[in-house]
Design a protein around this motif. Structure first.
Motif, PDB file in Angstrom:
ATOM      1  N   VAL A 217       0.846  -1.208   0.000  1.00 52.62           N
ATOM      2  CA  VAL A 217       0.000   0.000   0.000  1.00 52.62           C
ATOM      3  C   VAL A 217       0.874   1.248   0.000  1.00 52.62           C
ATOM      4  O   VAL A 217       0.649   2.190  -0.775  1.00 52.62           O
ATOM      5  CB  VAL A 217      -0.955  -0.004   1.227  1.00 52.62           C
ATOM      6  CG1 VAL A 217      -1.546   1.372   1.454  1.00 52.62           C
ATOM      7  CG2 VAL A 217      -2.067  -1.021   1.030  1.00 52.62           C
ATOM      8  N   VAL A 218       1.903   1.292   0.851  1.00 53.98           N
ATOM      9  CA  VAL A 218       2.758   2.494   0.937  1.00 53.98           C
ATOM     10  C   VAL A 218       3.495   2.712  -0.387  1.00 53.98           C
ATOM     11  O   VAL A 218       3.639   3.845  -0.850  1.00 53.98           O
ATOM     12  CB  VAL A 218       3.735   2.382   2.130  1.00 53.98           C
ATOM     13  CG1 VAL A 218       4.734   3.525   2.128  1.00 53.98           C
ATOM     14  CG2 VAL A 218       2.948   2.381   3.444  1.00 53.98           C
ATOM     15  N   ARG A 219       3.924   1.632  -1.017  1.00 53.56           N
ATOM     16  CA  ARG A 219       4.590   1.765  -2.318  1.00 53.56           C
ATOM     17  C   ARG A 219       3.676   2.393  -3.375  1.00 53.56           C
ATOM     18  O   ARG A 219       4.140   3.035  -4.301  1.00 53.56           O
ATOM     19  CB  ARG A 219       5.019   0.383  -2.837  1.00 53.56           C
ATOM     20  CG  ARG A 219       6.345  -0.102  -2.296  1.00 53.56           C
ATOM     21  CD  ARG A 219       6.708  -1.421  -2.955  1.00 53.56           C
ATOM     22  NE  ARG A 219       7.992  -1.888  -2.504  1.00 53.56           N
ATOM     23  CZ  ARG A 219       9.157  -1.414  -2.946  1.00 53.56           C
ATOM     24  NH1 ARG A 219       9.179  -0.467  -3.865  1.00 53.56           N
ATOM     25  NH2 ARG A 219      10.293  -1.880  -2.486  1.00 53.56           N
ATOM     26  N   GLY A 220       2.374   2.202  -3.202  1.00 46.83           N
ATOM     27  CA  GLY A 220       1.432   2.724  -4.192  1.00 46.83           C
ATOM     28  C   GLY A 220       1.048   4.185  -3.950  1.00 46.83           C
ATOM     29  O   GLY A 220       0.331   4.775  -4.756  1.00 46.83           O
ATOM     30  N   LEU A 221       1.516   4.787  -2.840  1.00 48.42           N
ATOM     31  CA  LEU A 221       1.133   6.172  -2.538  1.00 48.42           C
ATOM     32  C   LEU A 221       2.022   7.152  -3.294  1.00 48.42           C
ATOM     33  O   LEU A 221       3.146   6.832  -3.670  1.00 48.42           O
ATOM     34  CB  LEU A 221       1.258   6.432  -1.030  1.00 48.42           C
ATOM     35  CG  LEU A 221       0.385   5.586  -0.113  1.00 48.42           C
ATOM     36  CD1 LEU A 221       0.706   5.891   1.351  1.00 48.42           C
ATOM     37  CD2 LEU A 221      -1.096   5.815  -0.388  1.00 48.42           C
ATOM     38  N   ARG A 222       1.499   8.362  -3.483  1.00 49.19           N
ATOM     39  CA  ARG A 222       2.285   9.425  -4.123  1.00 49.19           C
ATOM     40  C   ARG A 222       2.764  10.397  -3.050  1.00 49.19           C
ATOM     41  O   ARG A 222       2.000  10.805  -2.184  1.00 49.19           O
ATOM     42  CB  ARG A 222       1.429  10.179  -5.140  1.00 49.19           C
ATOM     43  CG  ARG A 222       1.092   9.355  -6.361  1.00 49.19           C
ATOM     44  CD  ARG A 222      -0.072   9.975  -7.102  1.00 49.19           C
ATOM     45  NE  ARG A 222       0.223  11.356  -7.475  1.00 49.19           N
ATOM     46  CZ  ARG A 222       0.811  11.709  -8.617  1.00 49.19           C
ATOM     47  NH1 ARG A 222       1.155  10.792  -9.489  1.00 49.19           N
ATOM     48  NH2 ARG A 222       1.039  12.970  -8.888  1.00 49.19           N
ATOM     49  N   PHE A 223       4.048  10.732  -3.105  1.00 53.79           N
ATOM     50  CA  PHE A 223       4.637  11.642  -2.111  1.00 53.79           C
ATOM     51  C   PHE A 223       5.145  12.889  -2.833  1.00 53.79           C
ATOM     52  O   PHE A 223       5.886  12.778  -3.803  1.00 53.79           O
ATOM     53  CB  PHE A 223       5.811  10.963  -1.403  1.00 53.79           C
ATOM     54  CG  PHE A 223       5.433   9.711  -0.661  1.00 53.79           C
ATOM     55  CD1 PHE A 223       5.047   9.770   0.672  1.00 53.79           C
ATOM     56  CD2 PHE A 223       5.448   8.482  -1.295  1.00 53.79           C
ATOM     57  CE1 PHE A 223       4.690   8.622   1.361  1.00 53.79           C
ATOM     58  CE2 PHE A 223       5.095   7.321  -0.615  1.00 53.79           C
ATOM     59  CZ  PHE A 223       4.722   7.391   0.706  1.00 53.79           C
ATOM     60  N   GLY A 224       4.758  14.070  -2.337  1.00 57.55           N
ATOM     61  CA  GLY A 224       5.250  15.317  -2.915  1.00 57.55           C
ATOM     62  C   GLY A 224       6.401  15.870  -2.090  1.00 57.55           C
ATOM     63  O   GLY A 224       6.768  15.291  -1.051  1.00 57.55           O
ATOM     64  N   PRO A 225       6.976  17.015  -2.517  1.00 57.46           N
ATOM     65  CA  PRO A 225       8.124  17.577  -1.798  1.00 57.46           C
ATOM     66  C   PRO A 225       7.781  18.075  -0.399  1.00 57.46           C
ATOM     67  O   PRO A 225       8.669  18.234   0.425  1.00 57.46           O
ATOM     68  CB  PRO A 225       8.580  18.736  -2.689  1.00 57.46           C
ATOM     69  CG  PRO A 225       7.457  18.992  -3.613  1.00 57.46           C
ATOM     70  CD  PRO A 225       6.655  17.737  -3.732  1.00 57.46           C
ATOM     71  N   SER A 226       6.509  18.303  -0.115  1.00 57.35           N
ATOM     72  CA  SER A 226       6.168  18.694   1.249  1.00 57.35           C
ATOM     73  C   SER A 226       5.176  17.716   1.863  1.00 57.35           C
ATOM     74  O   SER A 226       4.264  18.099   2.589  1.00 57.35           O
ATOM     75  CB  SER A 226       5.647  20.122   1.293  1.00 57.35           C
ATOM     76  OG  SER A 226       4.619  20.272   0.361  1.00 57.35           O
ATOM     77  N   THR A 227       5.373  16.439   1.551  1.00 56.46           N
ATOM     78  CA  THR A 227       4.609  15.380   2.229  1.00 56.46           C
ATOM     79  C   THR A 227       5.413  14.918   3.425  1.00 56.46           C
ATOM     80  O   THR A 227       6.601  14.594   3.302  1.00 56.46           O
ATOM     81  CB  THR A 227       4.387  14.164   1.306  1.00 56.46           C
ATOM     82  OG1 THR A 227       3.753  14.580   0.112  1.00 56.46           O
ATOM     83  CG2 THR A 227       3.532  13.105   2.003  1.00 56.46           C
ATOM     84  N   TYR A 228       4.766  14.886   4.583  1.00 57.12           N
ATOM     85  CA  TYR A 228       5.410  14.375   5.801  1.00 57.12           C
ATOM     86  C   TYR A 228       4.825  12.996   6.090  1.00 57.12           C
ATOM     87  O   TYR A 228       3.629  12.770   5.927  1.00 57.12           O
ATOM     88  CB  TYR A 228       5.130  15.314   6.977  1.00 57.12           C
ATOM     89  CG  TYR A 228       5.909  14.971   8.224  1.00 57.12           C
ATOM     90  CD1 TYR A 228       7.251  15.308   8.337  1.00 57.12           C
ATOM     91  CD2 TYR A 228       5.301  14.294   9.279  1.00 57.12           C
ATOM     92  CE1 TYR A 228       7.971  14.996   9.475  1.00 57.12           C
ATOM     93  CE2 TYR A 228       6.016  13.986  10.423  1.00 57.12           C
ATOM     94  CZ  TYR A 228       7.356  14.337  10.513  1.00 57.12           C
ATOM     95  OH  TYR A 228       8.064  14.019  11.646  1.00 57.12           O
ATOM     96  N   VAL A 229       5.697  12.079   6.527  1.00 55.67           N
ATOM     97  CA  VAL A 229       5.229  10.718   6.808  1.00 55.67           C
ATOM     98  C   VAL A 229       5.441  10.412   8.283  1.00 55.67           C
ATOM     99  O   VAL A 229       6.536  10.635   8.817  1.00 55.67           O
ATOM    100  CB  VAL A 229       6.003   9.673   5.961  1.00 55.67           C
ATOM    101  CG1 VAL A 229       5.430   8.276   6.199  1.00 55.67           C
ATOM    102  CG2 VAL A 229       5.969  10.031   4.483  1.00 55.67           C
ATOM    103  N   TRP A 230       4.420   9.912   8.926  1.00 63.06           N
ATOM    104  CA  TRP A 230       4.522   9.440  10.316  1.00 63.06           C
ATOM    105  C   TRP A 230       3.936   8.037  10.354  1.00 63.06           C
ATOM    106  O   TRP A 230       2.824   7.817   9.867  1.00 63.06           O
ATOM    107  CB  TRP A 230       3.749  10.368  11.257  1.00 63.06           C
ATOM    108  CG  TRP A 230       3.712   9.867  12.672  1.00 63.06           C
ATOM    109  CD1 TRP A 230       4.668  10.036  13.631  1.00 63.06           C
ATOM    110  CD2 TRP A 230       2.667   9.106  13.291  1.00 63.06           C
ATOM    111  NE1 TRP A 230       4.290   9.422  14.803  1.00 63.06           N
ATOM    112  CE2 TRP A 230       3.063   8.850  14.623  1.00 63.06           C
ATOM    113  CE3 TRP A 230       1.436   8.611  12.853  1.00 63.06           C
ATOM    114  CZ2 TRP A 230       2.280   8.115  15.520  1.00 63.06           C
ATOM    115  CZ3 TRP A 230       0.643   7.886  13.743  1.00 63.06           C
ATOM    116  CH2 TRP A 230       1.076   7.645  15.061  1.00 63.06           C
ATOM    117  N   ALA A 231       4.717   7.109  10.885  1.00 58.40           N
ATOM    118  CA  ALA A 231       4.251   5.721  10.974  1.00 58.40           C
ATOM    119  C   ALA A 231       4.603   5.181  12.345  1.00 58.40           C
ATOM    120  O   ALA A 231       5.717   5.388  12.838  1.00 58.40           O
ATOM    121  CB  ALA A 231       4.904   4.868   9.888  1.00 58.40           C
ATOM    122  N   ALA A 232       3.661   4.492  12.985  1.00 52.22           N
ATOM    123  CA  ALA A 232       3.948   3.905  14.294  1.00 52.22           C
ATOM    124  C   ALA A 232       3.110   2.649  14.473  1.00 52.22           C
ATOM    125  O   ALA A 232       2.026   2.514  13.914  1.00 52.22           O
ATOM    126  CB  ALA A 232       3.654   4.918  15.403  1.00 52.22           C
TER     127      ALA A 232
END
Ligand SMILES: Cc1cc2nc3c(=O)[nH]c(=O)nc-3n(C[C@H](O)[C@H](O)[C@H](O)COP(=O)(O)OP(=O)(O)OC[C@H]3O[C@@H](n4cnc5c(N)ncnc54)[C@H](O)[C@@H]3O)c2cc1C
Length: 282
Positions: A217-232
């Motif tokens: 699922v994470v591989r299929g997401l799109r990330f931009g230059p101001s995307t922040y990721v938090w995972a726990a």
């Protein structure tokens, strides 16, 4: 590698205070998720302004019932009698300061797993009038400035923090939440969200399959230059996601935080320990 426009997160420090509170309400939100509402004069001055703030909660030994509490000194927590301090990290899900009509209240949402571990044993038996001692939060890390979108990933233990992220992010930020749960009983929980969120719910009882599904699922997401990721969540399940973010996308810790909230088979995991022992955080 995507060039980031995110600015470092500001940290607000709080004095380390020990608070002994009284259970005011116990509410089952799902078969394995229990909200305990705490109240008491010790909540005066309580502050938790960051999405993943956490408190140390001190529990009695589930077998002997003996409770050892710390004194907070300038050099850290100490126990007077040398007893065993049993403490676990929990997220202040919601804090409601006192008003003229009602006392201050603090909600903590406990995942119930089995019966013998100290936190889960206490929460399973908790009743109105019981006492609970907490320390902290020591500080609040505020959401990053300059953020246009956020990807939030959580298992049930991290759902309280994920919901706080949703509440504290700028109103115009686009939020994608990937929630990895064993069954559909957590759907109600995410329904409390106060804003529009793109929800991706992975319902999968099997640990290994859960980690694999999460990575795809994470591989299929799109990330931009101001995307922040938090995972726990469970530490081992998050290793593939962290490797993808760090090694393939080149996201350093200013762009992506991956936090192991617990580790299957290990009691009281220290979340400051490296999530991926083969690749510790610099
Ligand atoms: C910053 C932070 C915030 C957290 N916030 C929350 C929160 O708001 N709500 C919450 O429920 N948890 C939260 N956790 C996770 C919680 O601290 C751990 O799950 C903790 O281990 C629970 O303590 P325990 O006494 O129940 O189990 P422990 O004595 O620590 O562990 C006993 C056994 O149970 C296993 N175990 C621990 N947790 C789970 C679980 N959830 N499911 C299945 N097996 C488990 C362990 O691997 C071990 O084998 C947070 C953790 C961190 C680091």
């Amino acid at each position: 590698m995507l060039h980031s426009t995110l600015r470092p997160r500001e940290v607000v420090r709080h004095p380390l205070v020990r608070r002994t509170l009284t259970v005011a309400a116990v509410r089952d939100l799902a078969p394995a998720m229990r909200r305990i509402t705490l109240t008491g004069a010790d909540l005066d001055g309580f502050a938790a302004d960051g999405p993943e703030d956490h408190v140390k909660v001190f529990f009695p030994d589930p077998v002997t019932g003996v409770l050892t509490l710390p004194e907070f000194t300038a050099s850290g927590p100490r126990t007077a009698g040398g007893g065993e301090l049993i403490a676990r990290d929990f997220t202040p899900r919601a804090f409601r300061p006192a008003t003229a009509d009602r006392p201050a209240e603090l909600d903590i949402d406990f995942v119930l797993h089995g019966e013998t571990a100290p936190a889960t044993a206490w929460a399973t038996r908790a009743a109105v009038g019981d006492r609970l001692t907490i320390g902290g939060p020591r500080g609040s890390k505020l959401p990053p400035e300059g953020l246009a979108s956020a990807v939030l990933v959580a298992d049930p233990t991290a759902l309280p923090a994920l919901m706080r992220w949703i509440e504290l992010l700028p109103a115009d930020a686009a939020v994608t939440a990937v929630v990895v749960v064993p069954d559909d009983s957590y759907r109600w929980y995410v329904a409390e969200a106060v804003r529009r969120v793109e929800w991706i719910l992975i319902e999968e009882p099997d640990d290994a399959a859960r980690a694999g599904n999460l990575l795809s699922v994470v591989r299929g997401l799109r990330f931009g230059p101001s995307t922040y990721v938090w995972a726990a969540g469970e530490a081992t399940s998050l290793i593939p996601v962290r490797r993808y973010l760090r090694r393939e996308l080149g996201f350093d810790k200013t762009r992506a935080v991956v936090d192991g909230y617990w580790l299957r088979g290990t009691s009281n995991r220290d979340h400051h320990a490296p999530l991926d022992p083969a690749d510790p955080e610099e």
